[in-house]
Design an enzyme around this catalytic site. Structure first.
Site, PDB file in Angstrom:
ATOM      1  CG  HIS A 143      -0.887   3.684   9.439  1.00  0.00           C
ATOM      2  ND1 HIS A 143      -0.447   4.569  10.392  1.00  0.00           N
ATOM      3  CD2 HIS A 143      -0.706   4.310   8.236  1.00  0.00           C
ATOM      4  CE1 HIS A 143      -0.025   5.687   9.789  1.00  0.00           C
ATOM      5  NE2 HIS A 143      -0.162   5.538   8.491  1.00  0.00           N
ATOM      6  CG  HIS A 182       0.860   9.678   7.633  1.00  0.00           C
ATOM      7  ND1 HIS A 182       1.201   9.297   6.353  1.00  0.00           N
ATOM      8  CD2 HIS A 182       0.189  10.848   7.536  1.00  0.00           C
ATOM      9  CE1 HIS A 182       0.740  10.215   5.497  1.00  0.00           C
ATOM     10  NE2 HIS A 182       0.124  11.156   6.180  1.00  0.00           N
TER      11      HIS A 182
END
Ligand code: ZN
Length: 374
Positions: A143, A182
């Site tokens: 991320h 994710h």
């Protein structure tokens, strides 16, 4: 040549994300949890490593650590201002360098070590020291943006490793297959306009970050067509994940013909993860890894590196991780996943699986059209 290396360092488990309830600060209506409570705790990783030890698999792998990445390595991906701020906070009592990107004193050094495990794994596989490797990196990286930490990620571990390999080994085309539940938004952002790194992310649709990772984000400029998002419907289990690999990931890899494949190996698509709503189990990770080993054999002399990302279920992560290592090494231990029978029995029924396959097929067909019109 020993086939599989496992990069691990106890210091990565000393990274502290502080007190929280999953990812929210304690306070207001949130009663503190007994054991720190932050989802990104060391426990799932420590139990993964422990199972690798007690299963006897550790004795059949090369289990080793690595040096932290250098300033030069970091500057290939992150701007100096970001690194300076991170180092300054780390030298004090720690802090936060982005949304849900918390660390304590010394967090910078641990993050540099985490990236160092990924870098060493990539270089050693490229150098032919190992056939493939797993880096149990923590904190995770997918991320993290160049100028901002995010979602427990403080440095872009995989991008740092790839850029080091490009600079030091002349590495050409690389494919990153991100099966963390994710969206791999950081890796996507870093390579969005480049055609020398194919980024593929399978993730639960609109989970984290929200409004990120749609199918329509497919790269720009020179990178057009070299970013593939596969937003999986919530409730996707064994059949849907393998279908997505067979219908989308493997054809994309064959079309791209990478020199190295890196898996962003989040284990949070498993059915009991607290931060997602998917239904994969250890057998799913085993079979996905077997497909990746085979395609790496077919395309790039087996060169395959898995770098750990998320995975927050302390119960299930060890079995998912062990299954991946067994598939990478081709060594089956005596461990039987005690959850398997239950998790397999709980898989979605054919009617639901058919619906999930239809959504995946639609994306596969659209991608095939995209490729044909290039
Ligand atoms: Zn994740």
């Amino acid at each position: 040549m020993t086939q599989t290396a496992f990069f691990h360092d106890e210091r990565c488990l000393w990274h502290s994300t502080g007190e929280a309830v999953l990812f929210l600060p304690v306070g207001g209506w949130l009663q503190p949890l007994a054991a720190g409570g932050h989802a990104e705790s060391p426990e799932s990783k420590r139990r993964f490593k422990a199972l690798v030890d007690v299963s006897g698999l550790a004795e059949q792998l090369v289990v080793t650590s690595a040096a932290p990445v250098s300033e030069e390595d970091l500057l290939r991906v992150h701007p100096p201002e970001y690194l300076a701020r991170f180092q300054e906070l780390s030298a004090g009592s720690g802090g936060e360098i982005g949304e849900e990107a918390v660390f304590s004193h010394g967090g910078f050094e641990i993050a540099a070590l985490s990236a160092g495990l990924a870098k060493r794994a990539v270089l050693d596989v490229l150098d032919g020291r190992f056939r493939n490797a797993y880096a149990l990196s923590r904190p995770p990286g997918h991320h993290c943006l160049p100028d901002r930490g995010m979602g427990f990620c403080l440095l872009a571990n995989i991008a740092i490793a790839i850029e080091a390999a490009k600079a030091e080994r002349g590495l050409g085309r690389v494919a990153v297959v991100d099966w963390d539940v994710h969206h791999g938004n950081g890796t996507q952002a870093i390579y969005y306009e480049r055609d020398d790194v194919l980024t593929i992310s399978l993730h639960q649709e609109n989970c984290f970050p929200v409004d990120s990772g749609s199918f329509d984000e497919h790269g720009a400029g020179a990178g057009a067509g070299h970013n593939i998002n596969i937003p999986m419907p919530p409730g996707s289990g064994h059949e849907a994940y393998l279908h997505a690999l067979r219908r989308i990931v493997l054809p994309a890899l064959r079309d791209y013909r990478p020199e190295l494949i890196v898996i962003a190996s989040g284990l949070d698509a498993n059915v009991v993860d607290p931060l997602a709503r998917q239904m994969a189990h250890a057998g799913t990770f085993r079979e996905m890894t077997e497909l990746m080993v085979d395609v790496a054999d077919e395309l790039c002399d087996g060169r395959l590196v898995a770098v750990h990302e998320g995975g927050y279920a302390e119960s299930a992560v060890p079995f998912c991780g062990l299954a991946i290592l067994e598939a990478l090494s081709g060594i089956r231990t005596e461990v039987v996943d005690p959850f398997e029978e239950t998790f397999v029995a709980q898989q979605p029924t054919a009617r639901v699986v058919d619906f999930q396959r239809t959504l995946i097929d639609e994306m596969a067909d659209a991608l095939a059209q995209r490729r044909a019109s290039r």
